[in-house]
Motif scaffolding. Sequence first.
Motif, mmCIF file in Angstrom:
data_model
loop_
_atom_site.group_PDB
_atom_site.id
_atom_site.type_symbol
_atom_site.label_atom_id
_atom_site.label_comp_id
_atom_site.label_asym_id
_atom_site.label_seq_id
_atom_site.Cartn_x
_atom_site.Cartn_y
_atom_site.Cartn_z
ATOM 1 N N ARG A 133 -17.905 -20.769 25.453
ATOM 2 C CA ARG A 133 -17.840 -21.797 24.359
ATOM 3 C C ARG A 133 -17.619 -23.106 25.177
ATOM 4 N NH1 ARG A 133 -19.501 -20.611 19.983
ATOM 5 N NH2 ARG A 133 -18.889 -22.973 19.421
ATOM 6 N N ILE A 192 -11.794 -17.595 12.408
ATOM 7 C CA ILE A 192 -12.741 -18.607 12.547
ATOM 8 C C ILE A 192 -13.083 -19.459 11.259
ATOM 9 C CG2 ILE A 192 -15.475 -19.132 13.001
ATOM 10 C CD1 ILE A 192 -13.803 -18.902 15.320
ATOM 11 N N TYR A 248 -10.504 -21.605 10.694
ATOM 12 C CA TYR A 248 -10.160 -22.579 11.677
ATOM 13 C C TYR A 248 -11.277 -23.741 11.401
ATOM 14 C CZ TYR A 248 -10.935 -24.833 16.286
ATOM 15 O OH TYR A 248 -11.060 -25.734 17.254
ATOM 16 N N ASN A 249 -12.484 -23.219 10.997
ATOM 17 C CA ASN A 249 -13.329 -24.473 10.438
ATOM 18 C C ASN A 249 -13.175 -24.886 9.070
ATOM 19 O OD1 ASN A 249 -14.724 -23.921 13.200
ATOM 20 N ND2 ASN A 249 -15.883 -22.286 12.308
ATOM 21 N N TYR A 307 -13.017 -16.614 19.353
ATOM 22 C CA TYR A 307 -14.027 -15.779 19.228
ATOM 23 C C TYR A 307 -13.997 -14.588 20.372
ATOM 24 C CZ TYR A 307 -17.387 -18.703 16.858
ATOM 25 O OH TYR A 307 -17.865 -19.595 15.602
ATOM 26 N N SER A 346 -11.993 -11.631 13.566
ATOM 27 C CA SER A 346 -12.296 -12.857 14.043
ATOM 28 C C SER A 346 -12.984 -13.895 13.267
ATOM 29 C CB SER A 346 -13.121 -12.502 15.536
ATOM 30 O OG SER A 346 -13.504 -13.970 16.019
ATOM 31 N N GLY A 378 -11.050 -28.379 22.319
ATOM 32 C CA GLY A 378 -11.709 -27.610 21.070
ATOM 33 C C GLY A 378 -12.434 -26.481 21.369
ATOM 34 N N SER A 379 -13.041 -26.312 22.714
ATOM 35 C CA SER A 379 -14.162 -25.051 22.949
ATOM 36 C C SER A 379 -13.380 -23.973 23.361
ATOM 37 C CB SER A 379 -14.937 -25.450 24.374
ATOM 38 O OG SER A 379 -15.964 -26.704 24.047
ATOM 39 N N GLU A 412 -9.899 -23.624 22.534
ATOM 40 C CA GLU A 412 -9.641 -23.040 21.159
ATOM 41 C C GLU A 412 -10.292 -22.091 20.506
ATOM 42 O OE1 GLU A 412 -6.565 -26.501 19.343
ATOM 43 O OE2 GLU A 412 -8.495 -26.513 18.708
ATOM 44 N N SER A 413 -11.413 -22.377 20.312
ATOM 45 C CA SER A 413 -12.581 -21.646 19.541
ATOM 46 C C SER A 413 -12.903 -20.382 20.403
ATOM 47 C CB SER A 413 -14.017 -22.300 19.188
ATOM 48 O OG SER A 413 -14.385 -22.838 20.285
#
Length: 341
Positions: free
Chosen positions: A270, A220, A223-224, A15, A216, A7-8, A10-11
């Motif tokens: 991340r 995000i 995504y969130n 970012y 971005s 997950g880190s 991915e984000s």
Amino acid sequence: MSIAIFGSVESGILYAIMALGVYLSFRILDFPDLTVDGSFVTGASVSAIMIVNGFNPFVATIAALFAGFLAGSLTGILHTKGKINPLLSGILMMIALYSINLRIMGRSNVPLLQESTVVKIMSDFWKGLGIDEFITNLLSAIGVSGFIPKTWAVLFFGAIITITIKLVIDRFLKTEIGLSLRAAGDNKNMIRSFSANTNQLTTLGLGLSNALVAFSGAMIAQYNGFSDIGMGIGMIIIGLASVIIGEAVFGNKSIARTTLAVIGGAIIYRLVVGLALRVEFLETGDVKLITAAIVIFALVFPKIVDAGREKRRKKARLQNSKMVNDGTKRGENLATTESDL
């Protein structure tokens, strides 16, 4: 643990687009632009409210990009036409965007969990290809079944989008306009002597920078699953951390290498934050403290390393100089002895 790491990554890839925007303003233009904290939310809010009102998610995301470009251009106009200090012009625009973003959303938070977003569309398309099942079976066969996320769609498409933007930036900065932007950041007086309009270049550069930041933010938010008025707080620090970490780890000898380093720095950042939050005595509210610690370390550690290298070089030079002097003295003594004979 492995899912958290995934997950880190991915984000971090999403970012990284924001970090590339920060790189354009801070490294290319040498402009301390704090508009980022506001334009990131602008991209999220524009895309979120358009999606909620029935617009195509891809159209909403592109609209967010243009909204960010407008915000960055206004910062440039405040600085170039209004003769306002670069730092202050960014702060003023950031403050103004807080109210503008509230106006756009109509409230402090816009949920997207029940809406069709770019992330959901990409995930559904990816699911139809059956690649997730293939990768899951392959990982299970080699005994790493613990590292199996729900889908690889975000990582795959996010990487494609981010790398495409990176390649476009690399290409753009080698064009005549791109070279003028780089020159304006290095030496405005010099580029003015070639009849270049530095005001227009600064405005254009800030517009492009914040366009990437807003893009971005839109990604995000999707995504969130929500857009929030406070999601942009500290974004400039995250962007700077990504740039500094990337340059420290991967180097910055060329534009292509530096932009790739920025992407790598965003992912590393991340990952570090994700792993740090798994420490028992740290909480989610400590993210900003962790970010500050990472930036401080990234700034101080390279200087300590350079100081150590310089100390070793001086020591080596002194040793070489001593050896040369000793050799000269031995030669002189030998010459004296021979003359006496």
